[in-house]
Scaffold this active site. Structure first.
Site, PDB file in Angstrom:
ATOM      1  N   ARG A 141      -2.521   4.032   3.097  1.00  0.00           N
ATOM      2  CA  ARG A 141      -3.620   4.052   2.125  1.00  0.00           C
ATOM      3  C   ARG A 141      -3.983   2.618   1.717  1.00  0.00           C
ATOM      4  NH1 ARG A 141      -5.907   4.160  -2.703  1.00  0.00           N
ATOM      5  NH2 ARG A 141      -7.165   5.988  -3.264  1.00  0.00           N
ATOM      6  N   TRP A 142      -4.820   2.000   2.553  1.00  0.00           N
ATOM      7  CA  TRP A 142      -5.313   0.671   2.165  1.00  0.00           C
ATOM      8  C   TRP A 142      -6.821   0.759   1.926  1.00  0.00           C
ATOM      9  CZ3 TRP A 142      -2.982  -1.591   7.225  1.00  0.00           C
ATOM     10  CH2 TRP A 142      -3.652  -1.087   8.344  1.00  0.00           C
ATOM     11  N   TYR A 202       0.859  -1.182   0.000  1.00  0.00           N
ATOM     12  CA  TYR A 202       0.000   0.000   0.000  1.00  0.00           C
ATOM     13  C   TYR A 202       0.899   1.237   0.000  1.00  0.00           C
ATOM     14  CZ  TYR A 202      -2.613  -3.756   2.320  1.00  0.00           C
ATOM     15  OH  TYR A 202      -3.158  -4.972   2.661  1.00  0.00           O
ATOM     16  N   ARG A 203       0.531   2.222  -0.777  1.00  0.00           N
ATOM     17  CA  ARG A 203       1.358   3.422  -0.797  1.00  0.00           C
ATOM     18  C   ARG A 203       1.172   4.198   0.510  1.00  0.00           C
ATOM     19  NH1 ARG A 203      -1.982   6.978  -5.294  1.00  0.00           N
ATOM     20  NH2 ARG A 203      -3.286   8.165  -3.824  1.00  0.00           N
ATOM     21  N   ASP A 242      -1.182   8.674 -10.158  1.00  0.00           N
ATOM     22  CA  ASP A 242      -1.232   7.227  -9.963  1.00  0.00           C
ATOM     23  C   ASP A 242      -1.181   6.489 -11.290  1.00  0.00           C
ATOM     24  OD1 ASP A 242      -3.921   6.947 -10.991  1.00  0.00           O
ATOM     25  OD2 ASP A 242      -4.652   7.767  -9.100  1.00  0.00           O
ATOM     26  N   GLU A 288       1.829 -15.965   2.011  1.00  0.00           N
ATOM     27  CA  GLU A 288       2.725 -15.338   1.042  1.00  0.00           C
ATOM     28  C   GLU A 288       4.177 -15.688   1.337  1.00  0.00           C
ATOM     29  OE1 GLU A 288      -0.854 -12.477   1.254  1.00  0.00           O
ATOM     30  OE2 GLU A 288       0.324 -13.631   2.687  1.00  0.00           O
ATOM     31  N   ARG A 291      -9.082  -4.638   1.225  1.00  0.00           N
ATOM     32  CA  ARG A 291      -7.743  -5.238   1.256  1.00  0.00           C
ATOM     33  C   ARG A 291      -7.455  -5.838   2.623  1.00  0.00           C
ATOM     34  NH1 ARG A 291      -4.375  -3.296  -2.825  1.00  0.00           N
ATOM     35  NH2 ARG A 291      -2.937  -4.905  -2.109  1.00  0.00           N
TER      36      ARG A 291
END
Length: 488
Positions: free
Chosen positions: A189-190, A176-177, A287, A238, A194
């Site tokens: 920023r999620w 996330y950015r 973006d 992951e 998410r």
């Protein structure tokens, strides 16, 4: 080829001529973006800016600027090999019951390998060679890029965010950015669907008012980074998937201030907490759509600790109008998606996410059509099967005589095999990317499906057109005399 950490990957890329060291002082404000953008469009190398203006930490950019480097990062020698990774994920997502004892034995090594790749927790790690805490924390030490002229502040772009929900056994990894808004403050920023946002929401319900621990790893090994953006089944972590790609277990270490576990080989780790209710306006930022997004409110992470390797590398990127790194990642991961979709829909011949469609907003699917209405079933399946396609606005379905990756073919199919009213499916009030300002409501919009297949009885009452096919004998004859004609 496998890589134990980011530095190993950088070294191997340099040996292959796939990395260029930039020794001239370059500013992380706009200049790095311009250089990386030109390099990516030229299919050039990864770039290591050794002297970012005003900083002592080098910046690694354009790392995944070609599909070939993405494949390398995933342990493959060629982009075509990513199909095999997709087949493995398709099997792990929905393993079929063994057809007999022999089949069971043949599948056993796969499960053994997955089990053997469970992450390994270590006591000491390179990512904690240097520890900065309390009042000494200053995010200004990091050469965080300001990518575009209208960006409101420096933006962390490749942060691997680690969270854990109160009701889950496993950690979540997401990219996330993060806007830097102070010496120890960044905006997380999620989006609401998410994993990190869901974990935080569950925490707020179970532990109202209590600070929520979060870690951000910068500069992890390529397998771990790419594992976080791959459609890994919910049954596989992951970290375990990264181990499969790398061929060795992912080494983790517990954060010094929480129980979260981060990649031991990461270059830099930010540890901190989100205080429920502490929000800040994020943006605007350029973006991956090629536009600046609108301002929106997101949680604030208070960074309590920075740990890093001795002489760390800061991994960064930019997002803008395609092609950019997310678009290139999309091209490579496209090959992973194909076998996963084919497992659920065997009639799919190919699946393509055109990079100019902002990585995921448009999909082209070719199928072996078997019955009337088949194309509509496939487009609905694409939207619903993988969460990665939740935001895909346009799905074009064609027959398998069309090359999904050739716009000449696709446009020909659309213009000759479609009636706009009959063959267009419109679905309203569906989830849409919050960055999509074209939708009437933020996060909610419509989707369009285009059935560009040949129509069967029941779909049309007219005699359907017969495609022109050249005479093979004539083609062979002209092939034989072509050079004698002197046309070329």
């Amino acid at each position: 080829m496998k890589f134990k950490d980011l530095r190993d990957f950088v070294q191997q890329l340099e040996q292959r001529g796939e990395l260029k060291r930039i020794q001239m002082p370059i500013s992380p404000v706009l200049e790095m973006t311009e250089i990386c953008d030109r390099t990516l469009r030229a299919k050039g190398p990864a770039l290591l800016f050794e002297k970012p203006v005003g900083f002592d930490i080098p910046v690694l950019g354009n790392l995944f600027g070609t599909p070939e480097r993405v494949a390398m990062g995933m342990g493959a020698e060629a982009v075509s090999e990513l199909r095999e990774i997709g087949k493995l994920l398709a099997f792990l997502k929905e393993p079929e019951p063994p057809k007999g004892l022999k089949d069971a034995w043949s599948k056993l090594p796969i499960f053994r390998k997955v089990i053997a790749m469970a992450p390994k927790v270590v006591k000491d790690a390179p990512c904690q060679e240097v520890v900065i805490e309390g009042d000494d924390v200053d995010l200004g030490m990091l050469p965080v890029q300001t990518c575009w002229p209208g960006d409101v502040a420096p933006l962390i772009t490749w942060g691997l965010t680690v969270t854990k929900g109160p009701n889950k056994e496993r950690q979540n990894l997401g990219i996330y950015r993060q806007q830097v808004i102070g010496r120890n403050k960044i905006i997380m920023r999620w989006l609401s669907h998410r994993g990190g946002a869901l974990d935080f929401r569950d925490w707020c319900v179970k532990h109202p008012g209590e600070p929520y621990p979060v870690a951000v790893a910068l500069g992890a090994d390529p397998a771990t980074i790419l594992g976080a953006v791959t459609p890994v089944p919910d049954s596989l972590s992951e970290y375990a998937f990264a181990g499969l790609l790398r061929g060795s277990r992912t080494e983790l270490i517990k954060c010094r201030g929480s129980n979260l576990q981060v990649p031991a080989s990461a270059e830099i780790v930010l540890e901190g907490v989100i205080h429920p209710g502490e929000m800040a306006d994020e943006g605007p930022y350029g973006d991956h759509t090629g536009y600046y997004n609108e301002v929106d409110s997101f949680p604030v992470l208070t960074v309590e600790r920075i740990t890093h390797r001795i002489k760390p590398i800061y991994h960064s990127t930019y997002t803008g109008r395609p092609p950019d790194e997310p678009a290139i990642l999309g091209v490579a991961l496209n090959e992973v998606f194909v076998p996963i979709l084919q497992k659920q829909f065997p009639e799919i011949v190919d699946f393509y996410l055109p990079p100019e469609g902002c990585s995921y907003r448009m999909a082209v699917v070719t199928i072996k059509k078997q019955y009337p209405g088949h194309a509509k079933r496939v487009m609905l399946g694409v939207w619903s099967f993988l969460r990665q396609f939740m935001y895909t606005k346009f799905v074009i379905v064609t027959d398998d005589d069309i090359n999904a990756r050739d716009w000449n073919d696709v446009i020909w199919a659309i213009t000759t095999r479609m009636d706009p009213k009959r063959d267009t499916v419109m679905i309203d009030n569906t989830p849409i990317d919050y960055l999509d300002f074209a939708s009437p409501v933020s996060g909610l919009g419509s989707k369009m499906g285009l059935d560009a297949t040949n129509k069967w009885p029941g779909e049309t009452s007219r005699e359907w057109g017969r495609a022109i096919v050249k005479d093979e004998a004539t083609t062979r004859r002209v092939d034989e005399i072509w050079t004698q004609l002197g046309i070329d």
